[in-house]
Design an enzyme around this catalytic site. Sequence first.
Site, short mmCIF file in Angstrom:
data_model
loop_
_atom_site.label_atom_id
_atom_site.label_comp_id
_atom_site.label_asym_id
_atom_site.label_seq_id
_atom_site.Cartn_x
_atom_site.Cartn_y
_atom_site.Cartn_z
N CYS A 10 42.44 35.55 30.96
CA CYS A 10 43.59 36.36 30.58
C CYS A 10 44.83 35.46 30.60
O CYS A 10 44.77 34.30 31.01
CB CYS A 10 43.76 37.52 31.55
SG CYS A 10 44.11 36.98 33.25
N HIS A 39 40.13 33.14 41.06
CA HIS A 39 38.84 33.32 41.73
C HIS A 39 37.69 32.89 40.83
O HIS A 39 36.97 33.72 40.26
CB HIS A 39 38.68 34.77 42.17
CG HIS A 39 39.51 35.13 43.36
ND1 HIS A 39 39.87 36.42 43.68
CD2 HIS A 39 40.05 34.35 44.32
CE1 HIS A 39 40.59 36.42 44.78
NE2 HIS A 39 40.72 35.17 45.18
N HIS A 72 47.44 35.30 42.37
CA HIS A 72 47.35 36.60 43.03
C HIS A 72 48.63 37.00 43.74
O HIS A 72 48.77 38.15 44.17
CB HIS A 72 46.19 36.59 44.03
CG HIS A 72 44.91 36.11 43.43
ND1 HIS A 72 44.40 34.83 43.67
CD2 HIS A 72 44.06 36.68 42.56
CE1 HIS A 72 43.29 34.67 42.98
NE2 HIS A 72 43.06 35.77 42.31
N CYS A 94 50.83 35.75 38.74
CA CYS A 94 50.79 36.40 37.43
C CYS A 94 51.99 37.33 37.29
O CYS A 94 52.28 38.12 38.21
CB CYS A 94 49.49 37.20 37.29
SG CYS A 94 49.44 38.19 35.79
N HIS A 122 42.02 41.35 50.03
CA HIS A 122 42.22 40.62 48.77
C HIS A 122 43.62 40.02 48.76
O HIS A 122 44.58 40.66 49.18
CB HIS A 122 42.02 41.57 47.59
CG HIS A 122 41.96 40.89 46.25
ND1 HIS A 122 43.09 40.46 45.60
CD2 HIS A 122 40.90 40.57 45.46
CE1 HIS A 122 42.73 39.90 44.45
NE2 HIS A 122 41.41 39.96 44.35
N GLU A 124 45.79 39.53 46.49
CA GLU A 124 46.82 40.28 45.77
C GLU A 124 47.33 41.45 46.61
O GLU A 124 48.54 41.71 46.67
CB GLU A 124 46.27 40.79 44.44
CG GLU A 124 47.32 41.53 43.63
CD GLU A 124 46.77 42.18 42.37
OE1 GLU A 124 47.30 43.25 42.00
OE2 GLU A 124 45.82 41.64 41.77
N THR A 162 45.84 45.00 40.49
CA THR A 162 45.77 44.93 39.03
C THR A 162 44.36 44.78 38.48
O THR A 162 44.16 44.90 37.27
CB THR A 162 46.61 43.73 38.51
OG1 THR A 162 46.05 42.51 39.02
CG2 THR A 162 48.06 43.87 38.91
N ASN A 222 37.80 41.51 39.44
CA ASN A 222 37.61 42.08 38.10
C ASN A 222 36.22 41.80 37.55
O ASN A 222 35.67 42.60 36.80
CB ASN A 222 38.71 41.58 37.15
CG ASN A 222 38.51 40.16 36.70
OD1 ASN A 222 37.83 39.89 35.71
ND2 ASN A 222 39.12 39.22 37.41
#
Length: 311
Positions: A10, A39, A72, A94, A122, A124, A162, A222
């Site tokens: 992305c 990751h 993250h 991001c 995590h 993030e 996200t 994800n």
Amino acid sequence: MLLANPRGYCAGVDRAVITVEKALEQYGAPIYVRKQIVHNTHVVRTLEERGAIFVEETEEVPEGAIVVFSAHGVSPAVHEQAERRQLKTIDATCPLVTKVHKEAKRFASEDRDIILIGHIGHEEVEGTSGEAPEHIQIVESPDEVHKVEVRDPDNVSWLSQTTLSVDETTQTVDALRQKFPNLLDPPSDDICYATSNRQDAVKAMAPECELVIVVGSDNSSNSVRLVEVALDAGADAAHLIDNASLMEDAWLEGVTTVGVTSGASVPDILVRELLDKLASHGYGSVSPVTTADETLTFSLPKELRRDLRAE
């Protein structure tokens, strides 16, 4: 064989990886990176070979050195630690994660209780909750909503990691709204466009597949979600693998249609290697399943852009 599109990198991951590559070119090795920049095992190993040193915490970075913060995001406390150690920081968070951080700060400034939907531990989630720890509590699934306690049921908002499953997040929000009818939504969807797009492509592909193979690392949220989405959407089986060498021939027994996709932190070379391996097993015909066209790009972090311009 069906090949999901979009898949792989992305805009946020592409920006983060290029940030480390450009920093190595601009400043020379070593460049320190707090946590994995993204990751993915292959990406981390490749950058290590070029001179990046990955650390868990800023305390491991020599004073005065350069450190890149991963895609993250990090909490304000991490920025403060880096400043105390006089580190030169390059923030590769991001921009879509930064948006969630700003939402957290705004809701906290309004003295709201904030429900952050995400996975405990995590990076993030740690970074976002660190923006307003006294206001934020984390909920991982709809099953945990009954445990949520707030100061004022009419002054509650929600945010999300996200990279979650769109469907499960919707279920969690619905459960929260049943408990708190005046629950305030974020200004826009927190689950990023790339996560949603990759899940949509898998949903379109999975009903035709006896087997879906997702290329991605175990710690990629994800990527793990794509396996779950494939199974929920009708695939008979779905597996997550870091690279083609981990595919098991037994998975292919009785399979006429294989679906392939990859997480948002996966370089396409890993998918190409899997396609080659599948072709050697007789799955040589590839049909794309396209559900979106991604054109978004992000500029490099301002600290790096400034030094690149100066040169």
